[in-house]
Enzyme design. Structure first.
Site, mmCIF file in Angstrom:
data_model
loop_
_atom_site.group_PDB
_atom_site.id
_atom_site.type_symbol
_atom_site.label_atom_id
_atom_site.label_comp_id
_atom_site.label_asym_id
_atom_site.label_seq_id
_atom_site.Cartn_x
_atom_site.Cartn_y
_atom_site.Cartn_z
ATOM 1 N N GLY A 260 0.874 -1.234 0.155
ATOM 2 C CA GLY A 260 -0.265 -0.098 -0.476
ATOM 3 C C GLY A 260 0.423 1.446 -0.151
ATOM 4 O O GLY A 260 2.140 1.162 -0.598
ATOM 5 N N HIS B 2 4.851 26.947 -21.409
ATOM 6 C CA HIS B 2 6.202 25.882 -22.493
ATOM 7 C C HIS B 2 7.659 26.569 -21.861
ATOM 8 O O HIS B 2 7.609 27.426 -21.133
ATOM 9 C CB HIS B 2 5.573 26.136 -23.517
ATOM 10 C CG HIS B 2 7.031 25.457 -24.086
ATOM 11 N ND1 HIS B 2 6.600 23.830 -24.628
ATOM 12 C CD2 HIS B 2 8.228 25.508 -24.981
ATOM 13 C CE1 HIS B 2 7.652 23.358 -25.031
ATOM 14 N NE2 HIS B 2 8.253 23.654 -25.493
#
Ligand SMILES: Cc1cc2nc3c(=O)[nH]c(=O)nc-3n(C[C@H](O)[C@H](O)[C@H](O)COP(=O)(O)OP(=O)(O)OC[C@H]3O[C@@H](n4cnc5c(N)ncnc54)[C@H](O)[C@@H]3O)c2cc1C
Ligand SMILES: NC(=O)c1ccc[n+]([C@@H]2O[C@H](COP(=O)([O-])OP(=O)(O)OC[C@H]3O[C@@H](n4cnc5c(N)ncnc54)[C@H](O)[C@@H]3O)[C@@H](O)[C@H]2O)c1
Length: 473
Positions: free
Chosen positions: A180, A435
């Protein structure tokens, strides 16, 4: 036993949830007591979130050497992980975080009782020598690691998150049972520090991921760093040179085993059975997650102990809600946040909003992006992982996402805001995508869904199709 002490509010547990309740209660009354058993400082700071992240950061720093050559930087192979020093740093940081938490209780004087508390009816607590009658009670006793009974014979060779960060050194071979959140984070960190790690989970997916594709990518990526056996029931046996781990399909000998098979709410001995409310087969009462109230009592159950959302920020919210209600005449119902979980593996595994497994595949549209070819991810050599978005087919509203991706923690937060604001895929495509950023990958997945939706206007700018140049996408 001393005389009965009467207070407006009693808080049981000085963890994150108990301290969040304390903060609210102190704003309204001085007539309270806080009762805490064991160490102060919270699970998160002492043995949870913080030391685990300190260990992970060291492991990732060391692991970076494996990518240096590709960057044109030589000599990385000469680096050495000094494990005792790594663990020492973890404890130094841990102590720093714990000391910060301790400030929250240092001025409480006799209102702070260091004892194990148990209910003795709806308004009474027994805590060591103290008998306390309180009009309202906030129970926040947390949870504890589960260790299968038959493993106790292996003594301190079975490690849990309670004992891991106390180790002065680590052995060569470690088994991790339960992949987990805890198992995945720790197994990868230990493997990156150079330990031979063997990971096992009884389920067929790691880290509780519900999207089959994300689960597979996560498993494939992590399996490059340590052995992963899923659907495995592990038995331990004494071996000449360690502990033999046996499962259907093989065996391996390790020096120590980490038990990360889950955590159990600390309800045993808490006296919930004296409240006269129904309890389920695990001894858990019904708790309203908008008030934290147990049934129609004046008792509130917050944090890991209620088994609802065993995460730090949710436990803090539980405590806040419980603290408000423990000092309010009328019940205050507060809505809960958009679900968000982040596993701090590399890449991180995150889910936000509704998970794939909670959605009807017929009523959703799915968009995805692989980070294998994503421009910014390539420049950083973090070009691995997959992100999947789920939106309502009828109106394009974003419902959820699962991902195993670089910077998933940041994209998870952004998406949580979008889901909370009920934004559609077109709304999201109207935001700027700088960008080059990893968020451009998110845009790719959004565009994939947008193509399935009716266009919302002649142009939604970023929604217009890809340019078709890899470095610019
Ligand atoms: C290794 C690890 C890593 C984790 N990493 C993250 C993470 O990265 N992000 C995240 O969101 N969550 C993480 N968690 C989960 C997070 O730490 C827990 O959700 C959170 O600490 C729970 O807080 P709590 O207040 O419910 O319990 P605790 O902080 O455990 O507080 C409970 C307190 O109550 C005391 N107590 C118990 N019974 C009694 C009693 N009968 N009488 C009096 N006192 C009592 C306990 O001794 C303890 O002091 C992690 C957990 C672990 C173990
Ligand atoms: N980054 C984070 O947010 C973070 C990190 C660590 C822990 N936590 C919190 O702490 C809680 C506890 O973490 P955890 O990882 O111990 O519990 P978990 O419930 O998340 O995972 C336990 C795992 O053990 C497996 N398992 C159970 N019994 C087993 C057995 N006998 N053999 C093999 N596998 C078995 C389960 O299938 C599951 O995958 C989590 O619910 C999480 O909310 C959060």
């Amino acid at each position: 036993m001393s005389n009965i002490e009467r207070v407006d509010v009693a808080i049981v547990g000085a963890g994150t949830a108990g301290l969040a309740a304390l903060r609210e209660i102190r704003k309204r009354t001085d007539d309270f007591v806080l009762i805490n058993a064991g160490s102060y400082g919270t699970t998160c700071a002492r043995v949870g979130c913080m030391p685990s992240k300190a260990l992970i950061a060291a492991a990732n720093a060391f692991h970076a050497r494996t990518r240096l050559d590709e960057f044109g930087i030589r000599g990385g192979e000469a680096l050495v992980a000094d494990i005792p020093a790594v663990l020492h740093r973890v404890r130094v940081l841990r102590d720093h975080f714990v000391s910060g938490v301790l400030k929250a209780t240092e001025d409480l004087g006799s209102r702070n009782i260091a004892a194990h508390a148990r209910l003795d009816g709806p308004n009474r607590l027994i805590a060591g020598e103290h008998v306390i009658e309180a009009k309202r009670i906030v129970l926040a006793p947390g949870s504890s690691p589960i260790v299968p009974e038959q493993w106790r014979a292996f003594g301190d060779r079975i490690i849990t998150s309670d004992t891991l960060f106390e180790q002065k050194d680590l052995p060569r071979r470690i088994g991790v049972v339960g992949l987990g959140a805890i198992g995945v984070e720790i197994a990868q960190a230990l493997a990156r520090l150079g330990i031979e790690v063997y990971g096992f989970d009884g389920a067929d997916r790691i880290a509780g991921v519900s999207d089959e594709r994300i689960a597979q990518v996560a498993q494939d990526l992590l399996a490059q760093e340590f052995a992963i056996h899923l659907g495995a029931q592990v038995e331990l046996a004494e071996a000449d040179d360690g502990i033999e781990m046996r499962w259907d399909g093989g065996n391996v000998v390790v020096d120590k085993v980490i038990a990360s098979v889950g955590r159990r709410p600390n309800l045993k001995g808490l006296g919930l059975d004296t409240l006269g409310v129904p309890l389920d087969d695990k001894g858990m009462p019904e708790v309203d997650s908008n008030t934290m109230r147990i049934g129609d009592t004046t008792i509130f159950l917050a944090g890991d102990a209620n088994g609802q959302r065993p995460l730090l920020h949710e436990g803090a919210d539980d405590g806040h809600i419980a603290g408000l209600n423990a000092t309010s005449e009328n019940p205050i119902h507060l809505s809960r946040r958009i679900p968000l979980s982040v596993v701090f593996s590399d890449p991180q595994i995150a889910s936000v909003g509704q998970r794939a497994g909670e959605l009807n595949p017929r009523t959703i549209l799915t968009g995805e992006v692989s980070f294998a070819r994503q421009g910014r991810a390539r420049t950083m050599q973090e070009n691995y992982g997959l992100l999947r978005l789920y939106a309502a087919r009828e109106n394009g509203r974003l419902l959820g996402a699962e991902m195993v991706a670089p910077a998933a923690e940041h994209m998870g937060h952004l998406l949580a805001l979008a889901i909370g604001q009920k934004l559609t895929v077109h709304d999201l495509l109207r935001m700027p995508f700088y960008h080059p950023t990893l968020e451009e990958g998110l845009r790719t997945a959004l565009r994939m869904i947008a193509r399935e939706l009716p266009p919302c206007s002649i142009s939604d700018l970023a929604g217009c199709g890809p340019i078709g140049v890899e470095a610019l996408e």
